[in-house]
Design a protein around this motif. Structure first.
Motif, mmCIF file in Angstrom:
data_model
loop_
_atom_site.group_PDB
_atom_site.id
_atom_site.type_symbol
_atom_site.label_atom_id
_atom_site.label_comp_id
_atom_site.label_asym_id
_atom_site.label_seq_id
_atom_site.Cartn_x
_atom_site.Cartn_y
_atom_site.Cartn_z
ATOM 1 N N TRP A 57 44.791 29.187 43.457
ATOM 2 C CA TRP A 57 43.803 28.232 42.966
ATOM 3 C C TRP A 57 42.485 28.929 42.613
ATOM 4 N N ALA A 58 42.280 30.126 43.119
ATOM 5 C CA ALA A 58 41.071 30.886 42.789
ATOM 6 C C ALA A 58 41.037 31.257 41.304
ATOM 7 N N SER A 59 42.168 31.095 40.626
ATOM 8 C CA SER A 59 42.202 31.403 39.195
ATOM 9 C C SER A 59 41.312 30.472 38.380
ATOM 10 N N ILE A 60 40.817 29.409 38.998
ATOM 11 C CA ILE A 60 39.853 28.538 38.303
ATOM 12 C C ILE A 60 38.600 29.321 37.952
ATOM 13 N N ILE A 61 38.399 30.432 38.619
ATOM 14 C CA ILE A 61 37.229 31.269 38.341
ATOM 15 C C ILE A 61 37.221 31.728 36.882
ATOM 16 N N SER A 62 38.384 31.990 36.320
ATOM 17 C CA SER A 62 38.451 32.498 34.947
ATOM 18 C C SER A 62 37.823 31.543 33.923
ATOM 19 N N PRO A 63 38.271 30.273 33.824
ATOM 20 C CA PRO A 63 37.640 29.397 32.840
ATOM 21 C C PRO A 63 36.182 29.086 33.184
ATOM 22 N N LEU A 64 35.875 29.005 34.476
ATOM 23 C CA LEU A 64 34.479 28.750 34.852
ATOM 24 C C LEU A 64 33.586 29.926 34.486
ATOM 25 N N TRP A 65 34.062 31.142 34.717
ATOM 26 C CA TRP A 65 33.284 32.346 34.415
ATOM 27 C C TRP A 65 33.051 32.493 32.909
ATOM 28 N N ILE A 66 34.093 32.322 32.105
ATOM 29 C CA ILE A 66 33.930 32.471 30.660
ATOM 30 C C ILE A 66 32.986 31.393 30.127
ATOM 31 N N SER A 67 33.069 30.193 30.682
ATOM 32 C CA SER A 67 32.165 29.122 30.254
ATOM 33 C C SER A 67 30.722 29.444 30.625
ATOM 34 N N LEU A 68 30.513 29.932 31.835
ATOM 35 C CA LEU A 68 29.168 30.326 32.260
ATOM 36 C C LEU A 68 28.613 31.431 31.367
ATOM 37 N N LEU A 69 29.435 32.428 31.102
ATOM 38 C CA LEU A 69 28.989 33.524 30.239
ATOM 39 C C LEU A 69 28.566 33.016 28.860
#
Length: 111
Positions: A57-69
């Motif tokens: 479930w930590a893979s949610i970091i990927s879409p959140l990180w790219i969106s933040l960037l």
């Protein structure tokens, strides 16, 4: 991909030199390519949800990180500043900026 292709085609025409694109997907969003990038990564995550368990479930970091960037760090802020410096005094650009959503496409802007 569509937004990037539209921009490439627009920029490749000599009559569009030093102009901003406000046609195609760029008519409903000032950064449709970034919106598409965020949708892509979010879609991959959503697609994988049925098989996620535990730490996966930590893979949610990927879409959140790219969106933040793209929203706060490297994408939109840098381009908005560059575009404001280049066309900020142009009333037509100011109208485009006022009438066109920054990121999320708005179909109501197409009327």
């Amino acid at each position: 991909t569509v937004a990037d292709h539209q921009k490439f085609t627009f920029k490749s025409k000599s009559e569009n030199k030093n102009k901003w694109i406000d046609s195609g997907l760029w008519r409903c969003s000032r950064h449709p390519n970034y919106f598409g990038e965020m949708l892509c990564w979010s879609g991959i995550f959503v697609y994988c949800i049925p098989v996620l368990s535990g730490w996966e479930w930590a893979s949610i970091i990927s879409p959140l990180w790219i969106s933040l960037l793209l929203i706060k760090i490297s994408g939109v802020p840098i381009l908005e500043k560059k575009q404001d410096q280049k066309w900020g005094e142009d009333p037509a650009y100011q109208k485009y900026k006022k009438d066109t959503n920054c990121l999320i496409p708005s179909l109501k802007k197409l009327d």
